[in-house]
Design a protein around this motif. Structure first.
Motif, short mmCIF file in Angstrom:
data_model
loop_
_atom_site.label_atom_id
_atom_site.label_comp_id
_atom_site.label_asym_id
_atom_site.label_seq_id
_atom_site.Cartn_x
_atom_site.Cartn_y
_atom_site.Cartn_z
N PRO A 102 0.81 -1.23 0.00
CA PRO A 102 0.00 0.00 0.00
C PRO A 102 0.84 1.27 0.00
O PRO A 102 0.48 2.25 -0.66
N LYS A 105 2.25 1.80 -3.47
CA LYS A 105 1.20 2.26 -4.38
C LYS A 105 0.90 3.74 -4.17
O LYS A 105 0.66 4.48 -5.13
N ASN A 106 0.90 4.17 -2.91
CA ASN A 106 0.68 5.58 -2.62
C ASN A 106 1.82 6.45 -3.15
O ASN A 106 1.58 7.53 -3.71
N GLN A 109 1.44 6.77 -6.85
CA GLN A 109 0.36 7.71 -7.13
C GLN A 109 0.88 9.15 -7.07
O GLN A 109 0.62 9.96 -7.98
N LYS A 141 -5.44 7.21 -9.18
CA LYS A 141 -5.73 6.40 -8.00
C LYS A 141 -4.46 5.79 -7.42
O LYS A 141 -3.38 5.87 -8.02
N SER A 142 -4.59 5.17 -6.28
CA SER A 142 -3.45 4.49 -5.65
C SER A 142 -2.87 3.46 -6.61
O SER A 142 -3.60 2.63 -7.17
#
Length: 299
Positions: A102, A105-106, A109, A141-142
């Motif tokens: 996560p 992914k952030n 982004q 999006k992420s």
């Protein structure tokens, strides 16, 4: 301090004495000279008849100077960097290796949002319509799960140059070869900053090709590509967007990339220094003390 970039296009013998890079030329009409190694950020070796002593290589690496080697077509093909670039490298690598999906992914982004925003600002500078790019940057999006980066890139390259049927292809028509050269310089500068922050350039937050030794460099350089695009656009415009030969003069313009002024976190900074701020901010994200990646804003 702005680190210097040295570019060698002629035969030379490079050695070291008293923490100086000593340059000797075989031609009688050229004067030998020396440069303080501590001032160097990058050394580019283009000519096939350049000799370096191991002592010089060692001192350059200890100074975290990126050594870029070129092939017979005069294009950068390799980068020599130190195995260890930070006193706390093992501790920093642990945070990098333990980064959660996560989080990565952030971070990706944030990277793509800034890249697309910079593309939109570049269009504004060139008096082109960047409203679509601005809109796409607001909907990333992420992990960029909708691939706004790809959609934006296609639109960006279709509309940037006033060249019929231009597409971004490393083997494509001019000025693709100028972009290739500029991106190679940017990639080497990014890898240098990553290692200086005690991180592995191999382990990306998005790119993960097993044949790519610089996945993280390819990740972090994305928002910085715009500064190469901007410089190449100016060069292409000077030549009326016609086919351009990659001359020594053109290369010297592209070698200015690490020293270009950029705005990052509200401050003007040389691009090479900004890269160090970006890689430091990435470590703080891995460590957990921050959630924000610092990237330059194209103005």
């Amino acid at each position: 301090m702005i680190k210097r970039t040295l570019f060698f296009s002629n035969p030379a013998y490079l050695s070291t004495k008293q923490n100086q890079l000593v340059i000797k030329f075989p031609e009688d009409d050229k004067i030998d000279r020396s440069v303080p190694i501590e001032d160097l950020g990058m050394v580019i070796l283009e000519n096939q008849q350049i000799t370096l002593t191991n002592g010089l290589i060692t001192k350059l690496i200890q100074n975290k100077t990126a050594i870029v080697n070129c092939n017979q077509q005069h294009l950068p093909i390799s980068l020599l960097q130190p195995l260890s670039g930070h006193s706390e490298q093992m501790e920093r690598l642990r945070y990098q290796l333990d980064a959660s999906v996560p989080l990565k992914k952030n971070l990706w982004q944030q990277t793509i949002v800034q890249k697309i925003q910079n593309q939109a600002n570049h269009f504004k500078k060139r008096q082109k319509n960047g409203l679509k790019l601005t809109n796409w940057s607001k909907h990333v999006k992420s992990g960029d799960s909708k691939n706004h980066e790809g959609v934006s890139a296609a639109y960006y390259w279709q509309n940037l140059f006033d060249i019929p049927l231009f597409t971004r292809n490393p083997k494509g028509i001019s000025p693709n070869h100028l972009l290739n050269y500029g991106y190679a310089i940017l990639r080497a500068s990014t890898a240098r900053a990553i290692i200086g922050s005690g991180l592995l350039p191999n382990l990306g937050i998005f790119h993960r090709n097993k044949y790519n030794a610089y996945c993280l460099a390819d990740d972090l350089m994305e928002p910085y590509r715009i500064f190469v695009d901007d410089l190449v656009f100016d060069i292409s415009k000077e030549h009326d967007h016609q086919d351009i030969e990659l001359t020594t003069d053109i290369k010297m313009k592209l070698l200015q990339i690490p020293a270009l002024d950029v705005f990052i976190d509200g401050q003007k900074s040389p691009l090479m220094n900004a890269l160090s701020r970006t890689t430091s901010s990435l470590f703080f994200c891995f460590e957990g003390s921050s959630r924000r990646l610092l990237f330059p804003e194209f103005i």
